[in-house]
Write a protein that holds these residues in place. Sequence first.
Motif, PDB file in Angstrom:
ATOM      1  N   LYS A   1      11.090  -0.937   9.407  1.00  0.00           N
ATOM      2  CA  LYS A   1      10.013  -1.081  10.386  1.00  0.00           C
ATOM      3  C   LYS A   1       8.649  -0.826   9.754  1.00  0.00           C
ATOM      4  O   LYS A   1       7.706  -1.598   9.942  1.00  0.00           O
ATOM      5  CB  LYS A   1      10.241  -0.112  11.548  1.00  0.00           C
ATOM      6  N   LEU A   2       8.544   0.256   8.991  1.00  0.00           N
ATOM      7  CA  LEU A   2       7.264   0.609   8.392  1.00  0.00           C
ATOM      8  C   LEU A   2       6.827  -0.419   7.349  1.00  0.00           C
ATOM      9  O   LEU A   2       5.664  -0.836   7.325  1.00  0.00           O
ATOM     10  CB  LEU A   2       7.357   1.996   7.755  1.00  0.00           C
ATOM     11  N   ALA A   3       7.738  -0.819   6.486  1.00  0.00           N
ATOM     12  CA  ALA A   3       7.398  -1.795   5.449  1.00  0.00           C
ATOM     13  C   ALA A   3       6.989  -3.132   6.066  1.00  0.00           C
ATOM     14  O   ALA A   3       6.067  -3.796   5.582  1.00  0.00           O
ATOM     15  CB  ALA A   3       8.582  -1.989   4.505  1.00  0.00           C
ATOM     16  N   ALA A   4       7.644  -3.516   7.147  1.00  0.00           N
ATOM     17  CA  ALA A   4       7.322  -4.791   7.803  1.00  0.00           C
ATOM     18  C   ALA A   4       5.921  -4.786   8.387  1.00  0.00           C
ATOM     19  O   ALA A   4       5.319  -5.847   8.577  1.00  0.00           O
ATOM     20  CB  ALA A   4       8.341  -5.073   8.907  1.00  0.00           C
ATOM     21  N   HIS A   5       5.387  -3.600   8.656  1.00  0.00           N
ATOM     22  CA  HIS A   5       4.055  -3.488   9.253  1.00  0.00           C
ATOM     23  C   HIS A   5       2.991  -3.033   8.248  1.00  0.00           C
ATOM     24  O   HIS A   5       1.935  -2.555   8.641  1.00  0.00           O
ATOM     25  CB  HIS A   5       4.091  -2.529  10.450  1.00  0.00           C
ATOM     26  N   GLY A   6       3.278  -3.169   6.975  1.00  0.00           N
ATOM     27  CA  GLY A   6       2.247  -2.945   5.968  1.00  0.00           C
ATOM     28  C   GLY A   6       2.169  -1.564   5.361  1.00  0.00           C
ATOM     29  O   GLY A   6       1.206  -1.272   4.639  1.00  0.00           O
ATOM     30  N   ALA A   7       3.161  -0.708   5.608  1.00  0.00           N
ATOM     31  CA  ALA A   7       3.145   0.612   4.979  1.00  0.00           C
ATOM     32  C   ALA A   7       3.351   0.457   3.480  1.00  0.00           C
ATOM     33  O   ALA A   7       4.289  -0.215   3.039  1.00  0.00           O
ATOM     34  CB  ALA A   7       4.229   1.502   5.575  1.00  0.00           C
ATOM     35  N   ILE A   8       2.482   1.084   2.688  1.00  0.00           N
ATOM     36  CA  ILE A   8       2.588   0.991   1.237  1.00  0.00           C
ATOM     37  C   ILE A   8       2.991   2.312   0.602  1.00  0.00           C
ATOM     38  O   ILE A   8       3.438   2.348  -0.543  1.00  0.00           O
ATOM     39  CB  ILE A   8       1.261   0.509   0.613  1.00  0.00           C
ATOM     40  N   GLY A   9       2.840   3.408   1.347  1.00  0.00           N
ATOM     41  CA  GLY A   9       3.205   4.707   0.812  1.00  0.00           C
ATOM     42  C   GLY A   9       3.609   5.668   1.909  1.00  0.00           C
ATOM     43  O   GLY A   9       3.041   5.653   3.005  1.00  0.00           O
ATOM     44  N   TRP A  10       4.614   6.487   1.620  1.00  0.00           N
ATOM     45  CA  TRP A  10       5.070   7.533   2.552  1.00  0.00           C
ATOM     46  C   TRP A  10       5.110   8.831   1.756  1.00  0.00           C
ATOM     47  O   TRP A  10       5.908   8.990   0.834  1.00  0.00           O
ATOM     48  CB  TRP A  10       6.446   7.165   3.092  1.00  0.00           C
ATOM     49  N   PHE A  11       4.227   9.771   2.101  1.00  0.00           N
ATOM     50  CA  PHE A  11       4.095  11.024   1.371  1.00  0.00           C
ATOM     51  C   PHE A  11       4.798  12.154   2.124  1.00  0.00           C
ATOM     52  O   PHE A  11       4.575  12.335   3.322  1.00  0.00           O
ATOM     53  CB  PHE A  11       2.620  11.362   1.152  1.00  0.00           C
ATOM     54  N   CYS A  12       5.640  12.887   1.402  1.00  0.00           N
ATOM     55  CA  CYS A  12       6.487  13.898   2.020  1.00  0.00           C
ATOM     56  C   CYS A  12       6.515  15.178   1.187  1.00  0.00           C
ATOM     57  O   CYS A  12       6.038  15.218   0.049  1.00  0.00           O
ATOM     58  CB  CYS A  12       7.927  13.399   2.143  1.00  0.00           C
ATOM     59  N   GLY A  13       7.109  16.203   1.759  1.00  0.00           N
ATOM     60  CA  GLY A  13       7.306  17.463   1.064  1.00  0.00           C
ATOM     61  C   GLY A  13       8.767  17.867   1.130  1.00  0.00           C
ATOM     62  O   GLY A  13       9.641  17.097   0.773  1.00  0.00           O
ATOM     63  N   HIS A  14       9.051  19.085   1.613  1.00  0.00           N
ATOM     64  CA  HIS A  14      10.391  19.571   1.916  1.00  0.00           C
ATOM     65  C   HIS A  14      11.234  19.882   0.676  1.00  0.00           C
ATOM     66  O   HIS A  14      11.940  20.883   0.639  1.00  0.00           O
ATOM     67  CB  HIS A  14      11.114  18.545   2.796  1.00  0.00           C
ATOM     68  N   TYR A  15      11.160  19.046  -0.348  1.00  0.00           N
ATOM     69  CA  TYR A  15      12.022  19.161  -1.519  1.00  0.00           C
ATOM     70  C   TYR A  15      11.520  20.223  -2.506  1.00  0.00           C
ATOM     71  O   TYR A  15      12.272  20.691  -3.345  1.00  0.00           O
ATOM     72  CB  TYR A  15      12.103  17.799  -2.194  1.00  0.00           C
ATOM     73  N   HIS A  16      10.243  20.581  -2.428  1.00  0.00           N
ATOM     74  CA  HIS A  16       9.620  21.563  -3.319  1.00  0.00           C
ATOM     75  C   HIS A  16       9.777  21.191  -4.799  1.00  0.00           C
ATOM     76  O   HIS A  16       9.806  22.043  -5.676  1.00  0.00           O
ATOM     77  CB  HIS A  16      10.170  22.968  -3.064  1.00  0.00           C
ATOM     78  N   ARG A  17       9.888  19.898  -5.046  1.00  0.00           N
ATOM     79  CA  ARG A  17       9.927  19.323  -6.384  1.00  0.00           C
ATOM     80  C   ARG A  17       9.340  17.921  -6.279  1.00  0.00           C
ATOM     81  O   ARG A  17       9.346  17.328  -5.208  1.00  0.00           O
ATOM     82  CB  ARG A  17      11.370  19.233  -6.913  1.00  0.00           C
ATOM     83  N   ASN A  18       8.851  17.393  -7.375  1.00  0.00           N
ATOM     84  CA  ASN A  18       8.352  16.020  -7.372  1.00  0.00           C
ATOM     85  C   ASN A  18       9.517  15.051  -7.520  1.00  0.00           C
ATOM     86  O   ASN A  18      10.387  15.238  -8.372  1.00  0.00           O
ATOM     87  CB  ASN A  18       7.353  15.812  -8.507  1.00  0.00           C
ATOM     88  N   ALA A  19       9.529  14.048  -6.678  1.00  0.00           N
ATOM     89  CA  ALA A  19      10.602  13.050  -6.715  1.00  0.00           C
ATOM     90  C   ALA A  19      10.080  11.784  -6.023  1.00  0.00           C
ATOM     91  O   ALA A  19       8.889  11.623  -5.801  1.00  0.00           O
ATOM     92  CB  ALA A  19      11.861  13.584  -6.030  1.00  0.00           C
ATOM     93  N   GLY A  20      11.006  10.895  -5.662  1.00  0.00           N
ATOM     94  CA  GLY A  20      10.600   9.694  -4.935  1.00  0.00           C
ATOM     95  C   GLY A  20      11.199   8.426  -5.511  1.00  0.00           C
ATOM     96  O   GLY A  20      11.892   8.425  -6.532  1.00  0.00           O
ATOM     97  N   GLY A  21      10.918   7.336  -4.847  1.00  0.00           N
ATOM     98  CA  GLY A  21      11.426   6.028  -5.249  1.00  0.00           C
ATOM     99  C   GLY A  21      10.742   4.951  -4.431  1.00  0.00           C
ATOM    100  O   GLY A  21       9.776   5.225  -3.714  1.00  0.00           O
ATOM    101  N   THR A  22      11.248   3.740  -4.508  1.00  0.00           N
ATOM    102  CA  THR A  22      10.629   2.610  -3.819  1.00  0.00           C
ATOM    103  C   THR A  22      11.640   1.880  -2.944  1.00  0.00           C
ATOM    104  O   THR A  22      12.763   1.599  -3.383  1.00  0.00           O
ATOM    105  CB  THR A  22      10.016   1.618  -4.822  1.00  0.00           C
ATOM    106  N   TYR A  23      11.238   1.589  -1.730  1.00  0.00           N
ATOM    107  CA  TYR A  23      12.042   0.777  -0.809  1.00  0.00           C
ATOM    108  C   TYR A  23      11.543  -0.658  -0.876  1.00  0.00           C
ATOM    109  O   TYR A  23      10.340  -0.911  -0.705  1.00  0.00           O
ATOM    110  CB  TYR A  23      11.935   1.311   0.617  1.00  0.00           C
ATOM    111  N   GLN A  24      12.444  -1.590  -1.112  1.00  0.00           N
ATOM    112  CA  GLN A  24      12.092  -2.999  -1.172  1.00  0.00           C
ATOM    113  C   GLN A  24      12.481  -3.691   0.131  1.00  0.00           C
ATOM    114  O   GLN A  24      13.646  -3.703   0.505  1.00  0.00           O
ATOM    115  CB  GLN A  24      12.802  -3.684  -2.352  1.00  0.00           C
ATOM    116  N   HIS A  25      11.484  -4.252   0.804  1.00  0.00           N
ATOM    117  CA  HIS A  25      11.727  -4.954   2.064  1.00  0.00           C
ATOM    118  C   HIS A  25      12.178  -6.384   1.782  1.00  0.00           C
ATOM    119  O   HIS A  25      11.880  -6.943   0.719  1.00  0.00           O
ATOM    120  CB  HIS A  25      10.436  -4.954   2.898  1.00  0.00           C
ATOM    121  N   SER A  26      12.885  -6.970   2.724  1.00  0.00           N
ATOM    122  CA  SER A  26      13.383  -8.338   2.541  1.00  0.00           C
ATOM    123  C   SER A  26      12.255  -9.350   2.387  1.00  0.00           C
ATOM    124  O   SER A  26      12.451 -10.425   1.821  1.00  0.00           O
ATOM    125  CB  SER A  26      14.262  -8.732   3.741  1.00  0.00           C
TER     126      SER A  26
END
Length: 211
Positions: free
Chosen positions: A95-120
């Motif tokens: 839903k977010l990617a379809a509407h132009g979201a380019i980044g989602w910034f989060c915490g919780h993990y207390h470490r640096n991490a992340g990845g990329t979601y590829q929309h259809s």
Amino acid sequence: TIGKFVDAFGDDYFSFWCYGLKCIVVNASLWKDDEDAKQERVQMDSWLDSELKEVEGGATPVLVFSHIPPFIFAAHEKDEYFNLQKETRLKILEKLAAHGAIGWFCGHYHRNAGGTYQHSSGRSLEIVVTAAVGVQILDKEGGEMLGKSGIAGGEIGPDKSGLRFVEVSADGRLSHVWKTFSELREEEEAAASQPSKECAPSAAEPSAVAA
């Protein structure tokens, strides 16, 4: 709990605009576990749909912020303590990617991490899991990195804790960098040691006047 938070700090989800960039803050805890807050989740989901309708078509860059990340490393990783359930996360990411979201910034993990979601459609939504301004969690060898068994303890200090700086270019490209407080202090001291430069306008360049 939500009521106490709202009374003390304000809304638990909201949006704002910044130089043509739409920023959406969500209460991802409602997506993680709505056992005692099902109506609150329905209300937030409805609100999110209306917010995204404002940027229908995906031409406007959108940034999303939450405490709990949708995933830590990959969109299809297994369900664990630090991420959202796969069925939930994939629907939200789509839903977010379809509407132009380019980044989602989060915490919780207390470490640096992340990845990329590829929309259809070919669009990419980067998930940025940012470490803390306080205690950083240490990885436990042999533990589950997505869950609590992967926690070996924690550490804190100016060379461990820090901030992430984010920049969105005029063409919608996203860039960001993590810096510890030690690194920021070193940059500040280096800048202070440089001789000050006083620039005077030339005859061909009239000086700016504050209105």
